[in-house]
Design a protein around this motif. Structure first.
Motif, PDB file in Angstrom:
ATOM      1  N   ILE A  66      57.533  25.884 -12.437  1.00 44.18           N
ATOM      2  CA  ILE A  66      57.817  24.493 -12.069  1.00 44.18           C
ATOM      3  C   ILE A  66      56.555  23.932 -11.427  1.00 44.18           C
ATOM      4  CG2 ILE A  66      59.217  22.986 -10.616  1.00 44.18           C
ATOM      5  CD1 ILE A  66      61.474  25.047 -10.875  1.00 44.18           C
ATOM      6  N   GLN A  67      55.980  22.940 -12.074  1.00 42.40           N
ATOM      7  CA  GLN A  67      54.719  22.381 -11.595  1.00 42.40           C
ATOM      8  C   GLN A  67      54.965  21.240 -10.614  1.00 42.40           C
ATOM      9  OE1 GLN A  67      52.017  23.817 -11.930  1.00 42.40           O
ATOM     10  NE2 GLN A  67      52.546  25.227 -13.592  1.00 42.40           N
ATOM     11  N   LEU A  68      54.257  21.273  -9.481  1.00 36.55           N
ATOM     12  CA  LEU A  68      54.326  20.158  -8.532  1.00 36.55           C
ATOM     13  C   LEU A  68      53.847  18.877  -9.207  1.00 36.55           C
ATOM     14  CD1 LEU A  68      54.849  19.162  -5.679  1.00 36.55           C
ATOM     15  CD2 LEU A  68      52.551  19.917  -5.035  1.00 36.55           C
ATOM     16  N   THR A  69      52.831  19.015 -10.053  1.00 38.18           N
ATOM     17  CA  THR A  69      52.279  17.847 -10.750  1.00 38.18           C
ATOM     18  C   THR A  69      53.357  17.135 -11.577  1.00 38.18           C
ATOM     19  OG1 THR A  69      50.145  18.926 -10.859  1.00 38.18           O
ATOM     20  CG2 THR A  69      50.492  17.112 -12.392  1.00 38.18           C
ATOM     21  N   ASP A  70      54.233  17.890 -12.221  1.00 41.54           N
ATOM     22  CA  ASP A  70      55.281  17.265 -13.044  1.00 41.54           C
ATOM     23  C   ASP A  70      56.250  16.466 -12.166  1.00 41.54           C
ATOM     24  OD1 ASP A  70      54.122  18.283 -15.296  1.00 41.54           O
ATOM     25  OD2 ASP A  70      55.432  20.031 -15.426  1.00 41.54           O
ATOM     26  N   ALA A  71      56.513  16.979 -10.961  1.00 41.98           N
ATOM     27  CA  ALA A  71      57.381  16.230 -10.035  1.00 41.98           C
ATOM     28  C   ALA A  71      56.662  14.974  -9.538  1.00 41.98           C
ATOM     29  CB  ALA A  71      57.785  17.127  -8.865  1.00 41.98           C
ATOM     30  N   LEU A  72      55.359  15.074  -9.320  1.00 39.06           N
ATOM     31  CA  LEU A  72      54.590  13.907  -8.849  1.00 39.06           C
ATOM     32  C   LEU A  72      54.567  12.817  -9.921  1.00 39.06           C
ATOM     33  CD1 LEU A  72      51.578  15.687  -7.093  1.00 39.06           C
ATOM     34  CD2 LEU A  72      53.508  14.523  -6.006  1.00 39.06           C
ATOM     35  N   LYS A  73      54.531  13.247 -11.168  1.00 34.37           N
ATOM     36  CA  LYS A  73      54.553  12.298 -12.291  1.00 34.37           C
ATOM     37  C   LYS A  73      55.835  11.464 -12.224  1.00 34.37           C
ATOM     38  CE  LYS A  73      53.987  13.057 -17.273  1.00 34.37           C
ATOM     39  NZ  LYS A  73      52.571  13.213 -17.414  1.00 34.37           N
ATOM     40  N   GLU A  74      56.931  12.140 -11.937  1.00 28.78           N
ATOM     41  CA  GLU A  74      58.227  11.478 -11.812  1.00 28.78           C
ATOM     42  C   GLU A  74      58.238  10.544 -10.593  1.00 28.78           C
ATOM     43  OE1 GLU A  74      60.557  11.841 -14.012  1.00 28.78           O
ATOM     44  OE2 GLU A  74      62.090  10.680 -12.928  1.00 28.78           O
ATOM     45  N   LEU A  75      57.608  11.018  -9.519  1.00 24.90           N
ATOM     46  CA  LEU A  75      57.570  10.248  -8.267  1.00 24.90           C
ATOM     47  C   LEU A  75      56.838   8.910  -8.454  1.00 24.90           C
ATOM     48  CD1 LEU A  75      58.726  11.105  -5.498  1.00 24.90           C
ATOM     49  CD2 LEU A  75      56.386  11.624  -4.794  1.00 24.90           C
ATOM     50  N   ILE A  76      55.870   8.880  -9.371  1.00 24.80           N
ATOM     51  CA  ILE A  76      55.135   7.627  -9.632  1.00 24.80           C
ATOM     52  C   ILE A  76      56.138   6.536 -10.012  1.00 24.80           C
ATOM     53  CG2 ILE A  76      53.508   6.473 -11.214  1.00 24.80           C
ATOM     54  CD1 ILE A  76      51.992   9.130 -11.412  1.00 24.80           C
ATOM     55  N   GLN A  77      57.116   6.898 -10.849  1.00 26.17           N
ATOM     56  CA  GLN A  77      58.125   5.919 -11.299  1.00 26.17           C
ATOM     57  C   GLN A  77      59.058   5.531 -10.155  1.00 26.17           C
ATOM     58  OE1 GLN A  77      57.446   4.950 -14.234  1.00 26.17           O
ATOM     59  NE2 GLN A  77      56.060   6.673 -14.613  1.00 26.17           N
ATOM     60  N   LEU A  78      59.386   6.482  -9.291  1.00 24.16           N
ATOM     61  CA  LEU A  78      60.394   6.239  -8.253  1.00 24.16           C
ATOM     62  C   LEU A  78      59.830   5.490  -7.042  1.00 24.16           C
ATOM     63  CD1 LEU A  78      62.126   9.739  -8.273  1.00 24.16           C
ATOM     64  CD2 LEU A  78      62.989   7.622  -9.283  1.00 24.16           C
ATOM     65  N   ASP A  79      58.786   6.060  -6.426  1.00 20.63           N
ATOM     66  CA  ASP A  79      58.272   5.528  -5.147  1.00 20.63           C
ATOM     67  C   ASP A  79      56.808   5.148  -5.197  1.00 20.63           C
ATOM     68  OD1 ASP A  79      60.662   6.281  -3.937  1.00 20.63           O
ATOM     69  OD2 ASP A  79      59.898   8.260  -3.368  1.00 20.63           O
ATOM     70  N   GLY A  80      56.107   5.575  -6.232  1.00 23.90           N
ATOM     71  CA  GLY A  80      54.658   5.381  -6.271  1.00 23.90           C
ATOM     72  C   GLY A  80      53.942   6.591  -5.707  1.00 23.90           C
ATOM     73  N   LEU A  81      52.675   6.695  -6.076  1.00 22.67           N
ATOM     74  CA  LEU A  81      51.849   7.824  -5.645  1.00 22.67           C
ATOM     75  C   LEU A  81      50.444   7.296  -5.425  1.00 22.67           C
ATOM     76  CD1 LEU A  81      51.425  10.976  -5.429  1.00 22.67           C
ATOM     77  CD2 LEU A  81      50.907  10.938  -7.882  1.00 22.67           C
TER      78      LEU A  81
ATOM     79  N   GLY B  21      38.321   1.143  -1.428  1.00 24.86           N
ATOM     80  CA  GLY B  21      37.593   2.080  -0.577  1.00 24.86           C
ATOM     81  C   GLY B  21      37.804   3.486  -1.115  1.00 24.86           C
ATOM     82  N   ASP B  22      38.303   4.387  -0.261  1.00 29.93           N
ATOM     83  CA  ASP B  22      38.448   5.781  -0.706  1.00 29.93           C
ATOM     84  C   ASP B  22      39.817   6.086  -1.296  1.00 29.93           C
ATOM     85  OD1 ASP B  22      40.059   5.736   1.557  1.00 29.93           O
ATOM     86  OD2 ASP B  22      39.276   7.597   2.402  1.00 29.93           O
ATOM     87  N   HIS B  23      40.708   5.079  -1.391  1.00 31.30           N
ATOM     88  CA  HIS B  23      42.027   5.422  -1.932  1.00 31.30           C
ATOM     89  C   HIS B  23      42.458   4.502  -3.077  1.00 31.30           C
ATOM     90  CE1 HIS B  23      42.824   2.696   1.420  1.00 31.30           C
ATOM     91  NE2 HIS B  23      43.935   2.359   0.811  1.00 31.30           N
ATOM     92  N   VAL B  24      43.457   4.971  -3.799  1.00 31.16           N
ATOM     93  CA  VAL B  24      43.807   4.313  -5.055  1.00 31.16           C
ATOM     94  C   VAL B  24      45.273   4.603  -5.376  1.00 31.16           C
ATOM     95  CG1 VAL B  24      43.249   6.291  -6.586  1.00 31.16           C
ATOM     96  CG2 VAL B  24      42.846   3.975  -7.387  1.00 31.16           C
ATOM     97  N   SER B  25      45.883   3.679  -6.081  1.00 32.69           N
ATOM     98  CA  SER B  25      47.235   3.918  -6.565  1.00 32.69           C
ATOM     99  C   SER B  25      47.124   4.704  -7.884  1.00 32.69           C
ATOM    100  CB  SER B  25      47.894   2.544  -6.760  1.00 32.69           C
ATOM    101  OG  SER B  25      49.154   2.713  -7.270  1.00 32.69           O
ATOM    102  N   VAL B  26      48.004   5.665  -8.067  1.00 30.97           N
ATOM    103  CA  VAL B  26      47.904   6.542  -9.247  1.00 30.97           C
ATOM    104  C   VAL B  26      48.850   6.042 -10.334  1.00 30.97           C
ATOM    105  CG1 VAL B  26      48.309   8.908 -10.067  1.00 30.97           C
ATOM    106  CG2 VAL B  26      47.278   8.523  -7.814  1.00 30.97           C
ATOM    107  N   ASN B  27      48.316   5.834 -11.539  1.00 29.06           N
ATOM    108  CA  ASN B  27      49.144   5.351 -12.655  1.00 29.06           C
ATOM    109  C   ASN B  27      49.755   6.490 -13.450  1.00 29.06           C
ATOM    110  OD1 ASN B  27      48.517   2.709 -12.040  1.00 29.06           O
ATOM    111  ND2 ASN B  27      46.674   2.734 -13.321  1.00 29.06           N
ATOM    112  N   GLU B  28      49.042   7.615 -13.463  1.00 32.12           N
ATOM    113  CA  GLU B  28      49.521   8.749 -14.262  1.00 32.12           C
ATOM    114  C   GLU B  28      48.924  10.035 -13.702  1.00 32.12           C
ATOM    115  OE1 GLU B  28      49.678  10.326 -18.844  1.00 32.12           O
ATOM    116  OE2 GLU B  28      48.280   8.720 -18.344  1.00 32.12           O
ATOM    117  N   ILE B  29      49.621  11.126 -13.912  1.00 31.43           N
ATOM    118  CA  ILE B  29      49.068  12.425 -13.494  1.00 31.43           C
ATOM    119  C   ILE B  29      49.486  13.472 -14.527  1.00 31.43           C
ATOM    120  CG2 ILE B  29      51.046  12.910 -11.960  1.00 31.43           C
ATOM    121  CD1 ILE B  29      48.988  14.278 -10.055  1.00 31.43           C
ATOM    122  N   ILE B  30      48.540  14.316 -14.911  1.00 31.16           N
ATOM    123  CA  ILE B  30      48.816  15.333 -15.939  1.00 31.16           C
ATOM    124  C   ILE B  30      48.307  16.680 -15.434  1.00 31.16           C
ATOM    125  CG2 ILE B  30      48.466  16.004 -18.359  1.00 31.16           C
ATOM    126  CD1 ILE B  30      47.709  13.162 -18.980  1.00 31.16           C
TER     127      ILE B  30
END
Ligand code: G1P
Length: 287
Positions: free
Chosen positions: A229-244, A181-190
């Motif tokens: 310090i980019q929020l995006t860089d922290a979100l990239k890390e979060l993908i590995q830890l908890d998912g995004l 639908g309108d949402h998706v699991s994120v594999n990567e963010i740059i």
């Protein structure tokens, strides 16, 4: 999980694209016709269930606090004159809504701004982040949708939309998995990739719902080449830890951090007003 009731508004930015106006006026107070951008963002938050507003500020942004202050004398005058429409315009914040101002200290980027809210968020709590210069007109409150998706599984949730290729390098860009639908699991963010290396057309827009665990990640996040310090860089890390996960915005967004976006947002809102609509149309036919 606790209900999501807190929102962080990073408002420390300089607004260099709107100089000289932003020498003395915070860019978040620039109006769409008569209502400042920050007021729209706050209304969206309150409508989505937010009860505490956390502004991350810099020096010379006092006007934002002033904007949300009650003006009892002027209000009483309008009430006595029975000018209810003006009373409504003065009531910029319901009294039960809490507001907190935290200085950012140094202009070290969006991730650094969000990190300043750490003391306000409890261990098991998720919170929203709203960038007021992403002005959104939508039938369904975009933050409410984000909160609903985040509350369904407790995962960090961000807002995205398809962005024109020539503008993609101004955004955080995701590599989406399988859309549901309108949402998706994120594999990567740059953060701000070149058009050629962007992993998709989906750019991040300024609405996020984040878990408390983002603070530990942010405090370990390295500065980028611009010393931010980019929020995006922290979100990239979060993908590995908890998912995004990401939600596709259902609505129209205007990038009011840019002059064209700001002018178009004003035009869009003006065209919804019968009187202004007519005046703009007749101006355009004459010029
Ligand atoms: C910030 C974020 C970026 C995001 C954008 C949305 O960039 O760093 O990932 O896509 O907001 O507006 P900024 O606009 O502050 O450069």
């Amino acid at each position: 999980m606790k209900k999501i009731t807190k929102a962080v508004f990073p408002v420390g930015g300089m607004g260099t694209r709107f100089l000289p106006a932003t020498k003395s006026i915070p860019k978040e107070l620039l109006p769409i016709i008569d209502k400042p951008l920050i007021q729209y963002a706050v209304e969206e938050a309150i409508e989505a269930g937010i009860e505490t507003l956390i502004f991350i500020t810099s020096a010379s942004k006092h006007a934002i606090s002033d904007h949300f202050d009650p003006m009892p004398d002027l209000r009483a005058k309008f009430v006595s004159q029975n000018k209810q429409h003006l009373v409504k315009k003065l009531d910029t914040l319901p009294l039960e809504i809490q507001r907190v101002f935290i200085p950012q200290g140094q202009p070290l980027g969006l991730g650094h701004a969000v990190l300043q809210a750490e003391a306000m968020i409890e261990d098991d709590e998720m919170f929203a982040v709203i960038l007021a210069d992403d002005f959104i007109q939508a039938e369904y409150n975009p933050l409410r949708r984000l909160i609903a998706v985040a509350e369904s599984n407790g995962r960090a949730t961000i807002s995205v939309e398809a962005v024109e290729r020539q503008r993609i390098s101004s955004y955080g860009v995701i590599a989406p998995g399988q859309w549901q639908g309108d949402h998706v699991s994120v594999n990567e963010i740059i953060e701000k990739p070149d058009a050629a290396s962007a992993p998709s057309e989906f750019g991040v827009i300024g609405r996020y719902v984040l878990p408390q665990s983002i603070f530990a990640v942010l405090s370990q996040t390295q500065m980028d080449k611009n010393h931010e310090i980019q929020l995006t860089d922290a979100l990239k890390e979060l993908i590995q830890l908890d998912g995004l996960q990401a939600v596709k915005l259902a609505g129209q967004r205007f990038d009011c951090g840019s002059q064209d976006g700001f002018v178009l947002a004003n035009l869009h809102v003006a065209m919804q007003d019968g009187d202004l609509n007519q005046k703009i149309r007749s101006y355009l036919t004459e010029h």
